[in-house]
Write an enzyme that holds these catalytic residues in place. Structure first.
Site, PDB file in Angstrom:
ATOM      1  N   ASP A 195      25.298 -21.725  23.668  1.00 28.73           N
ATOM      2  CA  ASP A 195      25.049 -20.298  22.749  1.00 28.73           C
ATOM      3  C   ASP A 195      25.612 -20.267  21.460  1.00 28.73           C
ATOM      4  O   ASP A 195      26.644 -20.854  21.280  1.00 28.73           O
ATOM      5  CB  ASP A 195      25.606 -19.431  23.961  1.00 28.73           C
ATOM      6  CG  ASP A 195      25.108 -17.911  23.547  1.00 28.73           C
ATOM      7  OD1 ASP A 195      24.154 -18.031  22.829  1.00 28.73           O
ATOM      8  OD2 ASP A 195      26.000 -16.898  23.642  1.00 28.73           O
ATOM      9  N   HIS A 233      18.062 -22.712  16.364  1.00 30.75           N
ATOM     10  CA  HIS A 233      17.790 -23.452  17.516  1.00 30.75           C
ATOM     11  C   HIS A 233      17.393 -24.964  17.228  1.00 30.75           C
ATOM     12  O   HIS A 233      17.790 -25.807  17.902  1.00 30.75           O
ATOM     13  CB  HIS A 233      16.430 -22.978  18.155  1.00 30.75           C
ATOM     14  CG  HIS A 233      16.770 -21.524  18.570  1.00 30.75           C
ATOM     15  ND1 HIS A 233      17.664 -21.160  19.579  1.00 30.75           N
ATOM     16  CD2 HIS A 233      15.822 -20.460  18.394  1.00 30.75           C
ATOM     17  CE1 HIS A 233      17.620 -20.049  19.792  1.00 30.75           C
ATOM     18  NE2 HIS A 233      16.600 -19.469  19.155  1.00 30.75           N
ATOM     19  N   LEU A 257      24.924 -41.419  31.889  1.00 35.32           N
ATOM     20  CA  LEU A 257      25.117 -40.227  32.281  1.00 35.32           C
ATOM     21  C   LEU A 257      23.908 -39.645  32.984  1.00 35.32           C
ATOM     22  O   LEU A 257      22.886 -39.941  32.700  1.00 35.32           O
ATOM     23  CB  LEU A 257      25.258 -39.601  30.823  1.00 35.32           C
ATOM     24  CG  LEU A 257      25.317 -37.979  31.042  1.00 35.32           C
ATOM     25  CD1 LEU A 257      26.531 -37.602  31.227  1.00 35.32           C
ATOM     26  CD2 LEU A 257      25.093 -37.410  29.381  1.00 35.32           C
TER      27      LEU A 257
HETATM   28  C1  IPE Z   1      22.564 -17.992  27.568  1.00 35.20           C
HETATM   29  O1  IPE Z   1      22.740 -17.410  26.423  1.00 35.20           O
HETATM   30  C2  IPE Z   1      21.463 -19.024  27.900  1.00 35.20           C
HETATM   31  C3  IPE Z   1      21.556 -20.073  27.269  1.00 35.20           C
HETATM   32  C4  IPE Z   1      22.425 -20.379  26.252  1.00 35.20           C
HETATM   33  C5  IPE Z   1      20.321 -20.977  27.236  1.00 35.20           C
HETATM   34  P1  IPE Z   1      22.198 -16.044  26.131  1.00 35.20           P
HETATM   35  O2  IPE Z   1      22.475 -15.788  24.675  1.00 35.20           O
HETATM   36  O3  IPE Z   1      20.699 -15.940  26.643  1.00 35.20           O
HETATM   37  O4  IPE Z   1      23.174 -15.036  26.877  1.00 35.20           O
HETATM   38  P2  IPE Z   1      23.346 -13.350  26.763  1.00 35.20           P
HETATM   39  O5  IPE Z   1      22.131 -12.959  26.564  1.00 35.20           O
HETATM   40  O6  IPE Z   1      24.393 -13.448  25.684  1.00 35.20           O
HETATM   41  O7  IPE Z   1      24.121 -12.998  27.874  1.00 35.20           O
HETATM   42  C1  IPE Z   2      21.358 -19.989  22.585  1.00 36.49           C
HETATM   43  O1  IPE Z   2      21.524 -19.438  21.318  1.00 36.49           O
HETATM   44  C2  IPE Z   2      20.130 -20.728  22.606  1.00 36.49           C
HETATM   45  C3  IPE Z   2      19.338 -19.928  23.642  1.00 36.49           C
HETATM   46  C4  IPE Z   2      19.544 -18.901  24.327  1.00 36.49           C
HETATM   47  C5  IPE Z   2      17.926 -20.388  23.916  1.00 36.49           C
HETATM   48  P1  IPE Z   2      21.148 -18.033  21.144  1.00 36.49           P
HETATM   49  O2  IPE Z   2      19.784 -17.869  20.381  1.00 36.49           O
HETATM   50  O3  IPE Z   2      21.410 -17.102  22.373  1.00 36.49           O
HETATM   51  O4  IPE Z   2      22.142 -17.664  19.720  1.00 36.49           O
HETATM   52  P2  IPE Z   2      23.021 -16.179  19.624  1.00 36.49           P
HETATM   53  O5  IPE Z   2      23.712 -15.840  20.915  1.00 36.49           O
HETATM   54  O6  IPE Z   2      21.650 -15.147  19.385  1.00 36.49           O
HETATM   55  O7  IPE Z   2      23.583 -16.388  18.451  1.00 36.49           O
HETATM   56 MG    MG Z   3      23.165 -15.858  22.828  1.00 34.69          MG
END
Ligand code: IPE
Ligand code: IPE
Ligand code: MG
Length: 243
Positions: free
Chosen positions: A24, A41, A134
């Site tokens: 995240d 991303h 792995l």
């Molecule tokens: C969790 O992150 C899902 C992934 C990292 C794929 P999110 O960014 O979606 O989670 P929330 O919305 O902050 O809980």
């Molecule tokens: C995690 O990073 C990737 C996915 C959930 C696909 P985020 O896109 O949630 O990044 P933040 O939380 O907005 O910084």
């Molecule tokens: Mg996120």
């Protein structure tokens, strides 16, 4: 690499059998740099490849990463399309799994994804199935509640058909009906990005997992941070309800 450092060596540390990571913070990483979320991303995807390779190198048995949740469809279409395209590029490179001896498995509601992605996923899994390094699980269109719901339905169907009795539904048969059937539960769950929640990740399997949180955003999370997390894991006292 931690295990070569003077302070700590491999023989001093227990490697968890199974590490799970919530990747995240890509969006915030990009925002800090005044870049579009898509750049976050891309950086996150590159980092995922580096960390998976590192885990393979240190001899980790299982790594499960959260790539896209069942809730992430709520995001703008442009962002979802961008993530799916990054995934397509990664999968087209799938021969790397074989070269690197990494066995890849996708967990989640895969069949609901676009047909070309499903095809690439099955191809990547097939190509790497003999790998002995792995075990890499990529959670994609994954939700813990969705997974448990799917398990309940498959068990109910077996009862309905007379293939099993209600008394045969046990913690073990439920575990065996999840996407992670046959795998050990995660010992250690890592969430960077400063959030302190599971966001519907491995909610059945994490019953006795240890947690490690950090403010680092996923694209900045390096093998050094992983080393530190593993060092901290070694200080935990896992009692599993005992004394
Ligand atoms: C969790 O992150 C899902 C992934 C990292 C794929 P999110 O960014 O979606 O989670 P929330 O919305 O902050 O809980
Ligand atoms: C995690 O990073 C990737 C996915 C959930 C696909 P985020 O896109 O949630 O990044 P933040 O939380 O907005 O910084
Ligand atoms: Mg996120």
């Amino acid at each position: 690499m931690l295990f070569k450092s003077k302070k700590t060596s491999l023989k001093d540390l227990v490697l968890p059998r199974h590490i799970a990571i919530i990747m995240d913070g890509n969006g915030r990483w990009a925002k800090k740099r005044a870049l579009p979320r898509s750049a976050g991303h891309s950086a996150g995807s590159k980092n995922f490849k580096d960390i998976a390779r590192y885990c393979n190198k240190i001899g980790l048995e299982y790594l499960t990463v959260y790539a896209f949740s069942t809730e992430n469809w709520k995001r703008p279409k442009e962002e979802v399309d961008n993530i799916m395209n990054i995934l397509r590029d990664y999968l087209k490179d799938a021969k790397n799994f074989k070269d690197e001896n990494i066995k890849v498995k996708f967990i989640g509601n895969i069949e609901a994804l676009p047909d070309d992605i499903v095809f690439l996923i099955r191809d990547a899994e097939e190509n790497s199935k003999e790998a002995t390094g792995l075990n890499l699980n990529i959670a994609l269109n994954y939700g813990g509640r969705d997974e448990i719901l799917f398990a309940f339905k498959s068990l109910a169907k077996k009862v309905q058909k007379g293939e099993m009795n209600i008394e045969d539904i046990t913690e073990q048969t439920i575990s065996n009906s999840l996407y992670t059937a046959g795998q050990p539960d995660p010992d250690f769950i890592i969430r960077p990005s400063g959030e302190y929640r599971l966001s519907n990740y491995l909610i059945w399997q994490s019953a006795y997992a240890e947690f490690w949180f950090s403010d680092i955003l996923w694209p900045d999370f390096t093998s050094k941070h992983l080393d530190k997390a593993i060092e901290d894991y070694n200080k935990r006292n896992r009692r599993f309800g005992g004394v």
